[in-house]
Write a protein that holds these residues in place. Sequence first.
Motif, PDB file in Angstrom:
ATOM      1  N   TYR A  44      -6.160  25.834   5.412  1.00  0.00           N
ATOM      2  CA  TYR A  44      -5.051  25.009   5.891  1.00  0.00           C
ATOM      3  C   TYR A  44      -3.686  25.316   5.287  1.00  0.00           C
ATOM      4  O   TYR A  44      -2.670  24.981   5.905  1.00  0.00           O
ATOM      5  CB  TYR A  44      -5.350  23.527   5.605  1.00  0.00           C
ATOM      6  CG  TYR A  44      -6.037  22.801   6.722  1.00  0.00           C
ATOM      7  CD1 TYR A  44      -5.382  22.542   7.920  1.00  0.00           C
ATOM      8  CD2 TYR A  44      -7.341  22.334   6.590  1.00  0.00           C
ATOM      9  CE1 TYR A  44      -6.006  21.848   8.943  1.00  0.00           C
ATOM     10  CE2 TYR A  44      -7.977  21.637   7.607  1.00  0.00           C
ATOM     11  CZ  TYR A  44      -7.297  21.395   8.780  1.00  0.00           C
ATOM     12  OH  TYR A  44      -7.912  20.716   9.793  1.00  0.00           O
ATOM     13  N   ARG A  45      -3.614  25.890   4.084  1.00  0.00           N
ATOM     14  CA  ARG A  45      -2.323  25.887   3.390  1.00  0.00           C
ATOM     15  C   ARG A  45      -1.204  26.562   4.185  1.00  0.00           C
ATOM     16  O   ARG A  45      -0.144  25.964   4.387  1.00  0.00           O
ATOM     17  CB  ARG A  45      -2.457  26.521   2.002  1.00  0.00           C
ATOM     18  CG  ARG A  45      -1.206  26.323   1.125  1.00  0.00           C
ATOM     19  CD  ARG A  45      -0.950  24.834   0.902  1.00  0.00           C
ATOM     20  NE  ARG A  45       0.061  24.556  -0.098  1.00  0.00           N
ATOM     21  CZ  ARG A  45       1.377  24.472   0.126  1.00  0.00           C
ATOM     22  NH1 ARG A  45       1.819  24.659   1.340  1.00  0.00           N
ATOM     23  NH2 ARG A  45       2.206  24.192  -0.851  1.00  0.00           N
TER      24      ARG A  45
ATOM     25  N   GLY B   1       3.103  23.778  10.286  1.00  0.00           N
ATOM     26  CA  GLY B   1       3.173  22.497  10.979  1.00  0.00           C
ATOM     27  C   GLY B   1       4.224  21.577  10.384  1.00  0.00           C
ATOM     28  O   GLY B   1       4.959  20.893  11.107  1.00  0.00           O
ATOM     29  N   TRP B   2       4.300  21.570   9.058  1.00  0.00           N
ATOM     30  CA  TRP B   2       5.299  20.737   8.371  1.00  0.00           C
ATOM     31  C   TRP B   2       6.715  21.200   8.722  1.00  0.00           C
ATOM     32  O   TRP B   2       7.604  20.381   8.966  1.00  0.00           O
ATOM     33  CB  TRP B   2       5.057  20.821   6.869  1.00  0.00           C
ATOM     34  CG  TRP B   2       5.961  19.961   6.046  1.00  0.00           C
ATOM     35  CD1 TRP B   2       5.755  18.650   5.697  1.00  0.00           C
ATOM     36  CD2 TRP B   2       7.210  20.346   5.449  1.00  0.00           C
ATOM     37  NE1 TRP B   2       6.810  18.196   4.928  1.00  0.00           N
ATOM     38  CE2 TRP B   2       7.712  19.215   4.762  1.00  0.00           C
ATOM     39  CE3 TRP B   2       7.938  21.520   5.434  1.00  0.00           C
ATOM     40  CZ2 TRP B   2       8.909  19.242   4.071  1.00  0.00           C
ATOM     41  CZ3 TRP B   2       9.147  21.551   4.747  1.00  0.00           C
ATOM     42  CH2 TRP B   2       9.621  20.424   4.069  1.00  0.00           C
ATOM     43  N   LEU B   3       6.925  22.503   8.770  1.00  0.00           N
ATOM     44  CA  LEU B   3       8.251  23.043   9.084  1.00  0.00           C
ATOM     45  C   LEU B   3       8.657  22.735  10.520  1.00  0.00           C
ATOM     46  O   LEU B   3       9.825  22.450  10.809  1.00  0.00           O
ATOM     47  CB  LEU B   3       8.272  24.550   8.843  1.00  0.00           C
ATOM     48  CG  LEU B   3       8.226  24.986   7.376  1.00  0.00           C
ATOM     49  CD1 LEU B   3       7.854  26.466   7.272  1.00  0.00           C
ATOM     50  CD2 LEU B   3       9.559  24.719   6.675  1.00  0.00           C
TER      51      LEU B   3
ATOM     52  N   GLY C  79      17.510  24.139  -2.127  1.00  0.00           N
ATOM     53  CA  GLY C  79      17.187  24.922  -3.317  1.00  0.00           C
ATOM     54  C   GLY C  79      15.690  25.182  -3.359  1.00  0.00           C
ATOM     55  O   GLY C  79      14.892  24.434  -2.780  1.00  0.00           O
ATOM     56  N   ALA C  80      15.308  26.255  -4.035  1.00  0.00           N
ATOM     57  CA  ALA C  80      13.894  26.636  -4.081  1.00  0.00           C
ATOM     58  C   ALA C  80      13.038  25.533  -4.696  1.00  0.00           C
ATOM     59  O   ALA C  80      11.937  25.235  -4.217  1.00  0.00           O
ATOM     60  CB  ALA C  80      13.724  27.934  -4.862  1.00  0.00           C
ATOM     61  N   HIS C  81      13.548  24.883  -5.759  1.00  0.00           N
ATOM     62  CA  HIS C  81      12.772  23.822  -6.405  1.00  0.00           C
ATOM     63  C   HIS C  81      12.616  22.626  -5.484  1.00  0.00           C
ATOM     64  O   HIS C  81      11.522  22.044  -5.370  1.00  0.00           O
ATOM     65  CB  HIS C  81      13.444  23.400  -7.708  1.00  0.00           C
ATOM     66  CG  HIS C  81      12.749  22.264  -8.396  1.00  0.00           C
ATOM     67  ND1 HIS C  81      11.546  22.409  -9.049  1.00  0.00           N
ATOM     68  CD2 HIS C  81      13.082  20.937  -8.504  1.00  0.00           C
ATOM     69  CE1 HIS C  81      11.162  21.237  -9.528  1.00  0.00           C
ATOM     70  NE2 HIS C  81      12.076  20.338  -9.215  1.00  0.00           N
ATOM     71  N   GLY C  82      13.694  22.240  -4.797  1.00  0.00           N
ATOM     72  CA  GLY C  82      13.625  21.095  -3.894  1.00  0.00           C
ATOM     73  C   GLY C  82      12.681  21.346  -2.737  1.00  0.00           C
ATOM     74  O   GLY C  82      11.913  20.461  -2.347  1.00  0.00           O
ATOM     75  N   PHE C  83      12.726  22.555  -2.185  1.00  0.00           N
ATOM     76  CA  PHE C  83      11.817  22.889  -1.089  1.00  0.00           C
ATOM     77  C   PHE C  83      10.374  22.861  -1.558  1.00  0.00           C
ATOM     78  O   PHE C  83       9.499  22.283  -0.896  1.00  0.00           O
ATOM     79  CB  PHE C  83      12.162  24.275  -0.542  1.00  0.00           C
ATOM     80  CG  PHE C  83      11.227  24.752   0.535  1.00  0.00           C
ATOM     81  CD1 PHE C  83      11.332  24.260   1.821  1.00  0.00           C
ATOM     82  CD2 PHE C  83      10.226  25.679   0.253  1.00  0.00           C
ATOM     83  CE1 PHE C  83      10.467  24.691   2.825  1.00  0.00           C
ATOM     84  CE2 PHE C  83       9.356  26.109   1.238  1.00  0.00           C
ATOM     85  CZ  PHE C  83       9.481  25.618   2.528  1.00  0.00           C
ATOM     86  N   ARG C  84      10.121  23.443  -2.723  1.00  0.00           N
ATOM     87  CA  ARG C  84       8.753  23.475  -3.255  1.00  0.00           C
ATOM     88  C   ARG C  84       8.243  22.063  -3.530  1.00  0.00           C
ATOM     89  O   ARG C  84       7.095  21.735  -3.222  1.00  0.00           O
ATOM     90  CB  ARG C  84       8.705  24.328  -4.515  1.00  0.00           C
ATOM     91  CG  ARG C  84       7.303  24.527  -5.076  1.00  0.00           C
ATOM     92  CD  ARG C  84       7.282  25.578  -6.174  1.00  0.00           C
ATOM     93  NE  ARG C  84       8.159  25.240  -7.284  1.00  0.00           N
ATOM     94  CZ  ARG C  84       9.294  25.877  -7.548  1.00  0.00           C
ATOM     95  NH1 ARG C  84       9.706  26.872  -6.779  1.00  0.00           N
ATOM     96  NH2 ARG C  84      10.027  25.524  -8.587  1.00  0.00           N
TER      97      ARG C  84
ATOM     98  N   THR D 263       7.318  20.298  -0.168  1.00  0.00           N
ATOM     99  CA  THR D 263       6.105  20.817   0.465  1.00  0.00           C
ATOM    100  C   THR D 263       4.862  20.502  -0.355  1.00  0.00           C
ATOM    101  O   THR D 263       3.795  20.229   0.212  1.00  0.00           O
ATOM    102  CB  THR D 263       6.227  22.335   0.697  1.00  0.00           C
ATOM    103  OG1 THR D 263       6.525  23.004  -0.534  1.00  0.00           O
ATOM    104  CG2 THR D 263       7.328  22.638   1.706  1.00  0.00           C
ATOM    105  N   GLU D 264       4.985  20.529  -1.670  1.00  0.00           N
ATOM    106  CA  GLU D 264       3.825  20.200  -2.499  1.00  0.00           C
ATOM    107  C   GLU D 264       3.406  18.746  -2.310  1.00  0.00           C
ATOM    108  O   GLU D 264       2.216  18.440  -2.187  1.00  0.00           O
ATOM    109  CB  GLU D 264       4.145  20.485  -3.966  1.00  0.00           C
ATOM    110  CG  GLU D 264       4.197  21.975  -4.303  1.00  0.00           C
ATOM    111  CD  GLU D 264       4.564  22.243  -5.752  1.00  0.00           C
ATOM    112  OE1 GLU D 264       4.906  21.280  -6.470  1.00  0.00           O
ATOM    113  OE2 GLU D 264       4.499  23.415  -6.174  1.00  0.00           O
ATOM    114  N   GLU D 265       4.373  17.846  -2.288  1.00  0.00           N
ATOM    115  CA  GLU D 265       4.050  16.432  -2.081  1.00  0.00           C
ATOM    116  C   GLU D 265       3.402  16.213  -0.711  1.00  0.00           C
ATOM    117  O   GLU D 265       2.431  15.454  -0.579  1.00  0.00           O
ATOM    118  CB  GLU D 265       5.318  15.589  -2.218  1.00  0.00           C
ATOM    119  CG  GLU D 265       5.854  15.499  -3.638  1.00  0.00           C
ATOM    120  CD  GLU D 265       7.169  14.727  -3.722  1.00  0.00           C
ATOM    121  OE1 GLU D 265       7.680  14.313  -2.641  1.00  0.00           O
ATOM    122  OE2 GLU D 265       7.684  14.540  -4.837  1.00  0.00           O
TER     123      GLU D 265
END
Length: 366
Positions: free
Chosen positions: A157-158, A164-166, A310-315, A318-320
């Motif tokens: 799924y990852r 799907g999220w995007l 920003g890369a951190h904000g995007f990560r 998506t992780e949450e």
Amino acid sequence: MGRWQIEIAREDIARAAVVDLPDRAPGPGEAEFAIDLVALTANNVTYAALGQKTPFLGPDAGYWDFFSERDEPGRLPVWGFATATRSAAEGISVGDRFYGYWPLASHAMLAADQIRGTGFTEVTPRRTALPAAYNQYARLKALGDHREADHDWWPVYRPLFLTGWLIADQFEDGDDFGAETIIVSGASSKTALAFAHVMKVRGDCPRLVALASPRSAAFTADTGLYDQVVDYDAIDTIEAKGKVALVDFAGNPAATRAVHERFGDALTVDMVVGITHWDAERGGDAPLPGPRPIGFFAPGRMKKRSADWGAHGFRRQTEEAWLDFMPTAKRLTAIDRRSGAEAALAAYCDAVAGKVDPRVGVLIEP
């Protein structure tokens, strides 16, 4: 057999065979990986169907270019985990484990650069012109949203969840393209399920209508993610008021034409994501009523959102979202583990023939 790979006829993706994988030592900057666990889904059929050439990847590129030279058979890209077995790349040690994009094979030799604590970038010349998102390999221990209890669902799924999220993010960002109803073709595919889940979690989303084959209709309804489930031959029964959007995970030209002809100018967008119905008959060459289909390309959307947040904000976002999706993924999908080359070949042939049970996530342990 100990070292193997599956080779696919570029001109006919239904023709595939297991062949020996030559053994060689890694050259400078290279590392060899034993592939531990990968998934086979409808998404991989899309990779094969677009193996020769697709505008998503550039003016002259296809998914075969990740693991094959142009004069070689196609080698199917799959997502999953692998362990370094030999390394001539400083910063990658034998036993290091990574998540990323691999060929359907027992082993892979990658050219590694930008090696760091979080992972590395693959820099084989033919791959450097391809979208960067596919060339990133993450160290397993550095994945902030990896949980051992969820390990089997990662290959299944990852990458599909992220797509799907995007898509859902683009709909929310674009006020749902003005649509009050979103029609989802290929609605039982795992990317479509991820999209529907994210839309439902969002709340106050347009009505979601699933297009599903008779074989997958019961499962699609049982997911509880759609407001209506409709057979491809019954598009005229879709209940819709106002404007309509189509998110096309199936790539079935006849179904696409039927939706366009049914809704015409009321259709605000036709977003093409996948080609799971790769062998479907063409729906005719006459111009489609309504909007021209547009392609959705996840790496492009990732690039935009990484710039926005920003890369951190995007990560972090998506992780949450991924961790929130895990209970749904486990509710919808049982894991089917298969081992060895012949099992991998059989699973690939089943996927191309459309015989994969939507309730199952097929994992290959080479």
